[in-house]
Write an enzyme that holds these catalytic residues in place. Structure first.
Site, PDB file in Angstrom:
ATOM      1  N   GLN A   1       0.995  -1.080   0.147  1.00 53.39           N
ATOM      2  CA  GLN A   1      -0.093   0.462  -0.405  1.00 53.39           C
ATOM      3  C   GLN A   1       1.265   1.367   0.216  1.00 53.39           C
ATOM      4  O   GLN A   1       1.381   1.237   1.128  1.00 53.39           O
ATOM      5  CB  GLN A   1      -1.033   0.278   1.006  1.00 53.39           C
ATOM      6  CG  GLN A   1      -1.968   1.075   1.540  1.00 53.39           C
ATOM      7  CD  GLN A   1      -2.590   1.074   3.015  1.00 53.39           C
ATOM      8  OE1 GLN A   1      -2.673   0.280   3.230  1.00 53.39           O
ATOM      9  NE2 GLN A   1      -2.382   1.527   3.435  1.00 53.39           N
TER      10      GLN A   1
ATOM     11  N   SER B   1       1.843   6.791   2.277  1.00 54.11           N
ATOM     12  CA  SER B   1       2.187   7.715   2.926  1.00 54.11           C
ATOM     13  C   SER B   1       3.844   8.351   2.328  1.00 54.11           C
ATOM     14  O   SER B   1       4.121   7.644   1.350  1.00 54.11           O
ATOM     15  CB  SER B   1       3.205   7.181   4.373  1.00 54.11           C
ATOM     16  OG  SER B   1       2.006   7.261   5.127  1.00 54.11           O
TER      17      SER B   1
ATOM     18  N   GLU C   1      -7.787  -0.165   6.943  1.00 56.28           N
ATOM     19  CA  GLU C   1      -6.576  -0.829   7.855  1.00 56.28           C
ATOM     20  C   GLU C   1      -6.999  -0.844   9.424  1.00 56.28           C
ATOM     21  O   GLU C   1      -6.556  -1.662  10.081  1.00 56.28           O
ATOM     22  CB  GLU C   1      -6.058   0.068   7.501  1.00 56.28           C
ATOM     23  CG  GLU C   1      -4.749   0.168   8.348  1.00 56.28           C
ATOM     24  CD  GLU C   1      -3.541   1.672   8.004  1.00 56.28           C
ATOM     25  OE1 GLU C   1      -4.027   2.619   7.230  1.00 56.28           O
ATOM     26  OE2 GLU C   1      -2.696   1.391   8.437  1.00 56.28           O
TER      27      GLU C   1
ATOM     28  N   GLU D   1      -1.824  10.856  18.667  1.00 59.26           N
ATOM     29  CA  GLU D   1      -2.355  11.882  18.595  1.00 59.26           C
ATOM     30  C   GLU D   1      -3.854  12.146  17.578  1.00 59.26           C
ATOM     31  O   GLU D   1      -4.612  12.766  17.924  1.00 59.26           O
ATOM     32  CB  GLU D   1      -1.453  13.021  18.085  1.00 59.26           C
ATOM     33  CG  GLU D   1      -0.429  13.516  19.567  1.00 59.26           C
ATOM     34  CD  GLU D   1       0.610  12.439  18.975  1.00 59.26           C
ATOM     35  OE1 GLU D   1       0.857  11.678  18.969  1.00 59.26           O
ATOM     36  OE2 GLU D   1       1.269  12.470  20.242  1.00 59.26           O
TER      37      GLU D   1
END
Lengths: 325, 414, 325, 414
Positions: B130, B133, B248, B382
């Protein structure tokens, strides 16, 4: 009340920063993990006079205070320098009445390591002269060193078996205890430098890296975790200065201050290093980034010379015994 | 409330167990933390393992029959997972293909793409990765900068991806690119299937802080992709990616699995090391072990609640993010309790005389060095807290200045 | 695998929510601090059947499971109801073979209190029938109750001196241990309700209160602390359900699950209550706001029936003894 | 580096000590945690105490002579503080007047205002309070809604203030109002001196969670303030308030003082309670006591660094916020360690037979119930972290939508 460094100490810190900045770096700490040399190494530290800061002038040292050494150690910690000034500080106390050996510490002609029983000893790798407490006596000798795969190669850790030990001081329990307290302070000072650097690196990245249209340091989650780490560093600085000052100016306060500084250093550095990684996101946990080298130092140093739980217990014992009264 | 199988599930489980026993000789078996000596050999063994399992009907359990799946339930899929773990068969080599890429191809691909890819994916004839990013877009995925420019019947791709698990053994990948930088950041993206063996694709393993390489960097230099390999319409790439990310969520930690070493491992280590400690250190070590166990158990049983919801037909919602958050925290407690139990050995990555690094000490240290990454990979703590805060608790989002601005005019390009 | 409440339990929770919502409230918990009555009080709890949920049908109870009781206890916790269903759950176990006393528990004709030595006992205030373990035997008797100024008046805490104790079960150590584990689960269930409510109240305020031009819940500092508290509540819910289920379906797992639930409950409720106060800012620490009532419950409950350290040690002991193997 | 007095400081300290001994009969003495039986009597005694101290030259030590001060150094002021504490003389009743209101009047007031107020303030003939916070504007002070409308030579004030320490005994206050709602929020504010005995001023004590009342609500209904009592120009109120807040920073916790019970108190309690605990509980209690002590010592010595900086002529900067943050955390550790040492008594606000609530247990419980407030009052932990992050570490602020919008058009009015 004047709880601040004096001009000489500020100058010494600036000089040390320049020296260490040129002689050591996280990159070298990384290389040391793959069998590179530890930087700046014993010789360079002796040549610039850092192994002799607290050695008497009569023995060729600078006759300085532990605070003088602590401000240098902080700079050493900031670049993950090795070997550690902890060893120098501790050996200098132990060798106070051994002018020849003290001179060898100051001029670097011998490579010292101070051994606590079978616990892995700091700077054992490459050492030729080992100091230990055996049956209440301070002894010196050679040693066989067994190492593992290092987590932080700059610490030179190894398990030492003493060879041919000779008694230097027969009744050395109090001397040994003071030397160990001094070692705690020097270690906390190095950790202060490392933790401060980790926060600095994290802050710089948080200003530069953008996500969702703004610098990540503008987000409270990032901002506040860096602030908490920074506050910890500044609190640690106060304990390190207090403890270092006490070593020479108020020896009765040293055991409390040293234990407090070491306990606080362990947790402050761990938090600072973990914050540094987390703030960096993905690149923060890559081999090529420096963050893990601060983290490695944190994970090792927290266990050296007793962990936070041990020193917290010492603090409690002293407080209960009226150390603050 | 019960933790037992229904009669149907029990029967299914028995059949799975039989199949795994029957094919045992053709499957890789591996203990947790164990690593193979030869990576290339290991890859082949893992591909073979998946092929054998697929032929036995144990891969794509919940996929539709028309796509080569077994048309089973998510409960059955969970049972297969449990039985594979029980038989010490490692994760499928194509777990990303099956968990994320396949479902995306199914949802957005053409019949031709289904035909071409899905069966081979299930049998690990092709391994998938995948490619989302990028160095400058991690949490803020939609800020990605890899471009695809139309050129006749092809698109020409340039850019860099990172954190790509399995890229070094992959045959195909799903690739998110920017095709229209004049549109707002989410609006100018397009998804493709990319052939990882195509000219111009370079894969470079990325070394992690612990020394190992679980991820890769992937470079695209004038890589040509035929328009027929587009997934969804041009400019619709964000919508396609959301399908992947939804899937995911199930795959990454939401199910209550231990994200580091198990609490059972910690119990074994503690059983070995505790008796040798002084009494007062035993008290503290027991606190650490107990705290870690409570956290891990809380996470494990919360995972059972999510699995129950899924098996009752629910989709994994944003609360699965809580599973990763809590699982990360629990894993850190387990790791720290474990490392501290190592005593003097805890200052070494592998203790003296522990050359292989595969025994107790080395395993705990590797785990410790892996954990800072799990609070980041697959969604930072976060970002997960934002997701839970906004989508579960209904708290308002922060103001966004980047969302509606053309991408090439935005601060996101920094 | 079906780790969820069934429809009957969901209905029971909804019914309990309605009952408690009408009969108790933080406002009444506040009034109780100034000598108001504890709400809903023993009679109302008996009349609706909640003191008899786990009492056998033959003794006039509902013959329900501990999980049935836990879903009701959660609702009780959400409004800081008193007396506690912990006492009912624990007494029901102890009185399993005492049909008359069990019937008096279910119908409310006696006011029970279970006493652990000289530790302040839950629901001692206003009790007329005291159960205790004396020399390994379960005894029943009257009692003299000494109270302090309550931190949380709904808990009815008092130090009890038993009067005229009669032996009910001579060899009761195992029965007592099971009853205590059951009590831990019920207490954790009440804490779950209180913690969930504290988070809910905090979230609602964070949506409504504005600062610097936007709702404070949009700031990560506020958002993330509420998220952490919420995640804790959901993790606690899983432990409470597991432990309550285990009490009837897998008694061997009960000691581990009960200790884990109690340990986790103590810290989860404390964090939830403190987060609730902090999110509210100034009004969060006023007497008139409900936040401190959740906080008072947290500060008391964390210490009842053993604190987190005690139960954490129990968990460690069981895990080391192979409870997970 | 040294912690000793210079010869000058030592001489000054000796003089202070002599003066305190000389006037001992006219001063209130109080142990920490001790409270007076009759509040009215106590107020008079505290006013008398301050008057006696002022006449002895021990109040306004660092104030300029022209304003009635002693023109001394901040080091001398710190010495007076230490010696007062040593002599168990409680905080000056007019500590807010001296620490915050007076400096604001000095910086922004007219010569007439100086003449009228400062001398009386130093002698506690007038007690002062600071009227800033409002129910809808705490952390976001500039969102305040109390209005002042010009009417001839007067201004007419309507609104409500809250968290006003000492309002119930105050004679005057500095009052921040909104005089121009059409301007952006910071631009439409004006500061006044208000007579707390004026018609239309109502003070209502605000009860805190622990039961005590340290703060007040203050209501203004058509309160008339002459324009001559304005501090600074109309619309310049924010700038005036910043002077007050800068001075507050020194006053609130930045100096490393214990914010709750002292570590010495904890040591005494632990000395009493620890020997009675089982061995394994002693181990845990010692950890709690040790951790609290380390945190409190770190904060105390950090305070000495700030005092050193101030005595070398520095102004208290934003890093003083770190002192309150760390002090709050340390105080919580001390309180929790203490309460847990109470054992069974820890579940009561005051233990059985502990009716007065003034002995050990009650004192620790009161302290515990006070601490949630210190993480909020005088700047919440969150606001302090923003201040440090932005002004010390130089991290960028969050986007602000409310800053430049006219106040009456903004979300801040919600």
């Amino acid at each position: 009340m004047n709880f601040d460094l004096d001009q000489d100490q500020l100058d010494a810190a600036a000089g040390a920063k320049q020296f260490f900045g040129g002689q050591a770096s996280p990159a070298q700490a990384r290389a040391a993990l793959e069998d590179g040399p530890v930087a700046p190494g014993r010789k360079a530290l002796a040549d610039i006079g850092f192994t002799g800061i607290t050695v008497a002038e009569s023995a060729g040292g600078a006759g300085g205070s532990l605070l003088d050494l602590a401000v240098v150690a902080e700079q050493a910690g900031a670049v993950l320098a090795g070997p550690s000034l902890v060893t120098a500080a501790r050996a200098a106390v132990l060798l106070a009445d051994q002018p020849e050996l003290a001179a060898a510490l100051a001029d670097g002609s011998r490579a010292f390591c101070v051994v606590d029983g079978s616990t892995p000893a700091l700077d054992a790798v490459g050492a030729d002269t080992f100091l230990a407490l055996v049956d209440g006596a301070l002894v010196v000798g050679g040693g066989d060193v067994v190492t593992g795969r290092p987590m932080d190669a700059t610490r030179g850790l190894g398990v030492v078996t003493l060879t041919d030990p000779q008694v230097l001081v027969p009744d050395a329990a109090r001397l040994w205890a003071r030397a160990r307290d001094v070692a705690l302070v020097a270690l906390a000072a190095e950790d202060l430098g490392t933790a401060g650097k980790a926060v600095e690196v994290g802050v710089a990245y948080a200003k530069e890296r953008h996500a969702f249209g703004r610098a990540i340091g503008s987000y409270q989650a990032v901002k506040h975790s860096l602030v908490d780490a920074w506050v910890g560093v500044e609190q640690l600085r106060s304990l390190v200065w207090w403890a270092a000052w006490a070593a020479d100016a108020a020896p009765d306060e040293l055991p409390l201050a040293a234990a407090a500084a070491k306990a606080f250093a362990a947790e402050t550095l761990e938090r600072a290093a973990e914050t540094c990684i987390q703030v960096h996101g993905g690149i923060g946990f890559t081999w090529e980034h420096d963050a893990h080298l601060y983290w490695r130092r944190a994970k090792v140093d927290r266990l050296l010379l007793g962990d936070a739980a041990e020193h917290t217990d010492v603090v409690a014992g002293l407080v209960l015994a009226g150390a603050l009264a | 409330m019960d933790f037992d199988d229904t009669p149907d599930e029990a029967a299914y489980r028995a059949r799975v167990r039989d199949l795994l026993a029957e094919h045992a000789a053709d499957l890789v078996h591996l203990d947790a933390g164990e690593e193979a000596a030869d990576p290339r050999e290991q890859e082949q063994a893992l591909r073979r393992t998946q092929r054998v399992l697929a032929d036995a009907g144990l891969v794509g359990v919940a996929w539709a029959a028309e796509h080569g799946g077994q048309a089973g339930s998510l409960a059955q899929q969970a049972i297969v997972g449990q039985e594979l773990a029980r038989a010490r068969v490692p994760s499928l080599i194509n777990h990303i293909g099956i968990g994320m890429c396949g479902p995306t191809v199914i949802a957005h691909g053409t019949p031709e793409q289904h035909e071409k890819y899905l069966a081979r994916l299930l049998r690990a004839e092709d391994v998938w990765c995948q490619l989302f990013s990028e160095p400058a877009s991690g949490s803020d995925l939609a800020a990605l900068r890899t471009t695809a420019v139309r050129d006749g019947e092809d698109w020409v791709v340039n850019g860099q991806k990172v954190w790509t698990t399995l890229a070094h053994v992959s045959d195909f990948g799903i690739l998110l690119t920017r095709t229209d930088p004049d549109r707002p950041k989410h609006g100018g993206l397009t998804m493709f299937v990319v052939d990882m063996h195509a000219p111009g694709v370079t894969v470079r393993p990325l070394r992690q802080m612990g020394g190992q390489s679980d991820f890769n960097e992937v470079f695209f230099d004038d890589v040509r992709i035929p328009d027929s390999e587009r997934l969804g319409e041009p400019g619709e790439g964000w919508r396609v990616a959301l399908t992947t990310l939804l899937n995911e969520r199930v795959a990454v930690g939401g199910g209550g699995n231990d994200l580091g070493l198990s609490i059972e491992s910690l119990a074994r280590l503690a059983g070995e090391k505790l008796p040798g400690l002084p009494a007062e250190r035993q008290v503290l070590a027991r606190q650490a072990v107990g705290r870690a166990a409570v956290a891990a158990l809380a996470n494990r049983y919360t995972g059972y609640r999510r699995l129950t919801a899924i098996s009752q037909g629910g989709l994994p919602g944003p609360e699965a993010s809580a599973g990763k958050l809590a699982g990360t925290a629990a894993a850190k407690l387990v790791a720290d309790a474990g490392v501290r139990l190592l005593g003097d050995d805890a200052v070494f990555a592998a203790a003296p005389g522990d050359g292989s690094g595969e025994d107790g000490a080395g395993r705990w240290q590797r785990n410790q060095a892996w954990l800072p990454g799990i609070a980041i990979a697959g969604g930072t703590d976060e970002v997960l807290r934002n997701i839970i805060g906004e989508r579960v608790l209904g708290l308002p989002p922060e103001p966004r200045e980047d969302k509606h601005r053309p991408f090439n005019a935005s601060g996101s390009t920094r």
